[in-house]
Design a protein around this motif. Structure first.
Motif, PDB file in Angstrom:
ATOM      1  N   ASP A 134      68.960  67.933 -14.693  1.00 26.19           N
ATOM      2  CA  ASP A 134      69.139  66.515 -14.960  1.00 26.19           C
ATOM      3  C   ASP A 134      67.798  65.856 -15.254  1.00 26.19           C
ATOM      4  O   ASP A 134      67.690  64.993 -16.131  1.00 26.19           O
ATOM      5  CB  ASP A 134      69.792  65.829 -13.757  1.00 26.19           C
TER       6      ASP A 134
ATOM      7  N   ASN B 118      66.231  63.966 -19.147  1.00 24.96           N
ATOM      8  CA  ASN B 118      65.662  62.648 -19.377  1.00 24.96           C
ATOM      9  C   ASN B 118      64.631  62.744 -20.483  1.00 24.96           C
ATOM     10  O   ASN B 118      63.631  63.440 -20.340  1.00 24.96           O
ATOM     11  CB  ASN B 118      65.023  62.166 -18.072  1.00 24.96           C
TER      12      ASN B 118
ATOM     13  N   TYR C  27      60.964  62.376 -19.775  1.00 23.85           N
ATOM     14  CA  TYR C  27      60.255  63.348 -18.938  1.00 23.85           C
ATOM     15  C   TYR C  27      59.596  64.372 -19.841  1.00 23.85           C
ATOM     16  O   TYR C  27      60.247  65.022 -20.650  1.00 23.85           O
ATOM     17  CB  TYR C  27      61.237  64.031 -17.990  1.00 23.85           C
TER      18      TYR C  27
ATOM     19  N   SER D  58      61.424  61.800 -10.483  1.00 19.36           N
ATOM     20  CA  SER D  58      62.758  61.240 -10.534  1.00 19.36           C
ATOM     21  C   SER D  58      63.262  60.907  -9.145  1.00 19.36           C
ATOM     22  O   SER D  58      63.175  61.708  -8.219  1.00 19.36           O
ATOM     23  CB  SER D  58      63.690  62.266 -11.183  1.00 19.36           C
ATOM     24  N   ARG D  59      63.782  59.693  -9.031  1.00 18.59           N
ATOM     25  CA  ARG D  59      64.275  59.290  -7.718  1.00 18.59           C
ATOM     26  C   ARG D  59      65.553  60.035  -7.356  1.00 18.59           C
ATOM     27  O   ARG D  59      65.822  60.266  -6.175  1.00 18.59           O
ATOM     28  CB  ARG D  59      64.546  57.787  -7.710  1.00 18.59           C
ATOM     29  N   ALA D  60      66.305  60.366  -8.357  1.00 18.50           N
ATOM     30  CA  ALA D  60      67.530  61.105  -8.057  1.00 18.50           C
ATOM     31  C   ALA D  60      67.188  62.473  -7.487  1.00 18.50           C
ATOM     32  O   ALA D  60      67.807  62.936  -6.520  1.00 18.50           O
ATOM     33  CB  ALA D  60      68.370  61.246  -9.332  1.00 18.50           C
ATOM     34  N   PHE D  61      66.180  63.062  -8.076  1.00 18.62           N
ATOM     35  CA  PHE D  61      65.754  64.360  -7.584  1.00 18.62           C
ATOM     36  C   PHE D  61      65.239  64.230  -6.155  1.00 18.62           C
ATOM     37  O   PHE D  61      65.556  65.037  -5.281  1.00 18.62           O
ATOM     38  CB  PHE D  61      64.664  64.908  -8.510  1.00 18.62           C
TER      39      PHE D  61
END
Lengths: 651, 139
Positions: free
Chosen positions: B109, B113, B116, B124-127
């Motif tokens: 994911d 992006n 990236y 990444s904040r999701a990561f």
């Protein structure tokens, strides 16, 4: 005026107040008088009585209250003079009530005169607080939607806070209003705030103004539903004009503490803009934008890469490296919010979720399909532009919102709108500069513009004929006893073109500013009649679809025009429209048949031209694709070289 | 469950490394660093021609007194290294595999992006949140 006002105040001329008004006014008076330390003027309003020596409201709280009504200062002065306070030197109950009625009238867009208050008016609205206390000021039936927005218009006046406390204590009128009113309107309303700071500087001001009509529209739709029993045309109109008047005074405000969700809601106007931008990147709205394309596009917003990366992370829900339309709208919206100073949320707000967006705004997709159907290669901007023109026309003509009222009253108005739209289109087409596709329009337009009758149908280039037909279809659906076919309507406004003069006036106004027009066009969405939006979708949703996507900078201009319009538009359109409307009604049906065949030919020529344009663009596209492939290959080769050259770290 | 999670790029520099408890960070960094040798060894042992069939999950790389180190390699030679507390005996192989799978998914994911750049540190904040969810359980 003043004499009459004095007479009205002092003599036995009764000031007719409804029960709600009496209650409201007496409370307000009590508050103002109480604040002054004097005894409250209790009991029924004694408007007919002169009140020398009776209780009077102190000037301070009264002035604060009047300022809270968000009317311009001159209006307030006028009101003060009219109600006789200046004459008698104080605000007695009579003066106060008259003043309140005048405020209500002014907020409704009526001129500040004593005669205005003779008629039934909604209660005056005062921007006291951010809460729903405001709503309680007004009649429950009227306050649906629109009025709720008012409290959300946050201005940072200290007086408001003071009034807030008092209001909250004393206001009990219609608490039930708030739950009804707030949910629908608040989101679109709040949306305004983030944009106020200006995605671009220009945009900020326009955004504030723009959302207002849209928000008005949405609540209008809602009131029509829930408050079917409510007063018909008038309240929506009042609400709409209210919103307009409020929008003038509105200030950008960052405070979203009360409604954490609001900045993340996308208004119709924004939605239109995003959709147009999407189309500029990817003609097929049901497809998606690739990551690199989106990256280039969003990089232009000058946000830092990490922020853009984060925004992408939030908005690309399925993490596929591509943005579908709802994802794109969400991303764009986040960028806009960020540029306006809003901190990025931790997670994607529910109002920006793709499913939500898809559900909330199904129209754009439908519109897209409609667009695609008749104009495969036409870049979207042409269509929006035209639609914008149409909108502008309608705005000019009919400032009044009352969709239901107007829809019911006249097909003519719609037809007039359409004719005006056509005229506008011709003018705008000449002026538009945005796309390569434009030259085509322009070449067509001058030709068409010359003759009113035959050319115009060809004019509304690709989208127009079908769009109009869509409009007609929709407007038919929207319940008007229109002639069955699309063409007759189309033809009608041609007839009316010849007939109605006011349009020329509008036409002359348009050359003033292309951007203005385009901006106002978006304002036109207020008028569902305008069609395009309604054309695509059920009348309930104010979809604009066409915001000129090349024109974010010009958006602020819209705002400036808006304030000037409200007062005048309310009255002028009704008068101007009434005349031509009556004249036009007779002719349309007879000339319709004649026009239809001509229109068919015109449409066919338009279709042919569109197809040619399509072919040209397709060729261009293929060539560009070739170039793109070559560049890709070069890039891959370069990357390989880089890989080889990069030093390999040895452990 | 994990005490430290690290993502190493193909060129063996860290793209992302995070550990808890934070006071021993340097120790964990060192452990990850030494584990890279083991990873390389395992990769090369599988043969060059078998890249396609190579199992992504490398299993236990090496155990230490207090910790166990697991490894996972993607097809683009990006390595995931996870350090797990030895006292956490309830952790089974399947769970480690699933954790690596989640890591891999989050990594893809991040890759998707467009903003990236491959080779950048992962911000990444999701990561981050995904890794936190994996590590929080220890505490």
């Amino acid at each position: 005026m003043e004499a009459a006002a004095g007479g009205g105040c002092g003599s036995g001329q009764p000031l007719l107040l409804s029960e709600g008004e009496q209650q409201c006014y007496s409370e307000l008076f009590a508050r103002c008088a109480g604040a002054a330390g004097g005894g409250p003027g209790s009991g029924p309003p004694e408007a007919a009585r002169a009140v020398p020596g009776a209780v009077s409201a102190a000037a301070g709280p009264v002035a604060d209250l009047f300022r809270a009504s968000q009317l311009p200062a001159e209006t307030l002065h006028q009101i003060t003079e009219l109600c006789g306070a200046k004459r008698v030197g104080y605000f007695g109950p009579t003066q106060f009530y008259i003043a309140l009625k005048l405020i209500a009238a002014a907020q409704s867009g009526l001129p500040v005169r004593i005669e205005s208050i003779k008629c039934e008016l909604p209660l005056p609205r005062f921007m006291m607080s951010k809460t729903d206390a405001e709503i309680r000021f007004g009649n429950p039936a009227e306050l649906h939607g629109t009025k709720v927005q008012i409290p959300y218009l946050i201005t940072e006046k200290n007086t408001f806070k003071r009034m807030d406390d008092e209001d909250k204590q004393q206001e009990t009128q219609s608490p039930t209003m708030s739950p009804l009113a707030s949910p629908p309107s608040s989101p679109p309303h709040y949306q305004r705030v983030p944009l106020s700071h200006g995605y671009s500087k220009l945009r900020s001001s326009t955004e504030q103004m723009h959302p207002a009509p849209y928000e008005a529209r949405q609540p209008l739709v809602q009131p029509e539903g829930p408050s079917s029993g409510a007063p018909g045309a008038k309240p929506p109109r009042h609400q709409a004009s209210l919103i307009r008047s409020f929008s003038v005074e509105r200030e950008p405000h960052d405070n979203n503490s009360n409604y954490p969700d609001e900045p993340w809601r996308i208004t119709e106007e924004q939605r239109e803009y995003y959709v147009n931008q999407f189309r500029s990147l990817q003609p097929d709205p049901s497809s998606f934008i690739s990551g690199s394309v989106a990256k280039n596009f969003f990089t232009k917003s000058k946000l830092s890469i990490p922020e853009l990366s984060y925004i992408w992370e939030l908005s690309d829900a399925d993490c596929d490296g591509a943005l579908t339309l709802p994802e794109f709208c969400a991303a764009f919206h986040l960028i806009v919010a960020r540029k306006n100073g809003y901190p990025l949320p931790e997670g994607l707000p529910p109002t920006l979720q793709p499913e939500y967006l898809q559900a909330a705004f199904p129209k754009p997709k439908r519109e897209c399909s409609l667009f695609d159907s008749y104009s495969e290669s036409m870049p979207a901007n042409q269509q929006p532009r035209e639609l914008n023109r149409m909108e502008k026309l309608s705005i000019k003509d009919m400032a009044d919102f009352p969709v239901p009222a107007q829809d019911v009253t006249s097909d003519d108005k719609q037809e007039q709108n359409k004719t005006r739209l056509e005229q506008n289109k011709t003018r705008l087409a000449l002026k538009s500069t945005a796309d390569e596709a434009l030259p085509k329009d322009m070449s067509e337009d001058p030709a068409t513009k010359s003759g009113l009758l035959p050319p115009p149908p060809a004019l509304p280039p690709r989208p127009c004929p079908s769009q109009i037909s869509h409009h007609n279809v929709n407007s038919e659906r929207s319940a008007q006893p229109k002639p069955p076919t699309q063409l007759p309507n189309y033809g009608d406004f041609r007839l009316q073109k010849q007939i109605s003069k006011p349009r020329h006036r509008e036409l002359q106004e348009f050359p003033q500013g292309h951007p203005q027009q385009s901006e106002q066009a978006s304002e036109a969405e207020i008028h569902p009649q305008l069609n395009r939006a309604p054309s695509q979708a059920a009348d309930s949703s104010p979809t604009k679809k066409d915001i000129p996507y090349s024109q974010p900078p010009s958006k602020p201009i819209r705002r400036k025009f808006r304030p000037e319009n409200p007062a005048t538009e309310n009255q002028e359109p009704s008068s101007t429209v009434g005349g031509p409307a009556s004249a036009a009604t007779g002719k349309p049906h007879t000339a319709v048949q004649k026009q239809s065949s001509k229109q068919k030919k015109a449409i066919q020529t338009a279709i042919r031209k569109n197809k040619e344009a399509n072919a040209v663009l397709a060729r261009l596209n293929s060539e560009l694709q070739q170039q793109l492939k070559e560049v890709h290959q070069e890039r891959i080769a370069l990357e390989n070289q880089l890989e080889q050259l990069r030093p390999v770290t040895v452990l | 469950m994990a005490v430290c999670v690290a993502v190493i790029a193909k060129e063996n520099y860290p793209l992302y490394i995070r550990s808890i408890p934070t006071e021993n960070e340097l120790k964990f960094h060192y452990m990850v660093h030494t584990s890279l040798d083991v990873v390389d060894e395992k990769i090369s042992a599988m043969g060059k021609a078998l890249v396609d069939q190579r199992e992504l999950y490398l299993g236990l790389l090496y155990p230490t007194e207090d910790y166990k180190v697991y490894g996972y390699v993607t097809n683009s030679k990006v390595k995931f290294v996870m350090v797990v507390d030895s006292s956490n005996t309830a952790l089974r192989d399947n769970e480690i595999r699933s954790m690596f799978r989640k890591l891999h998914n989050s990594y893809t994911d991040v890759m998707c992006n467009p903003f990236y750049n491959p080779g950048d540190r992962i911000q990444s904040r999701a990561f981050d949140s995904m890794v936190t969810s994996m590590m929080v359980q220890v505490c």
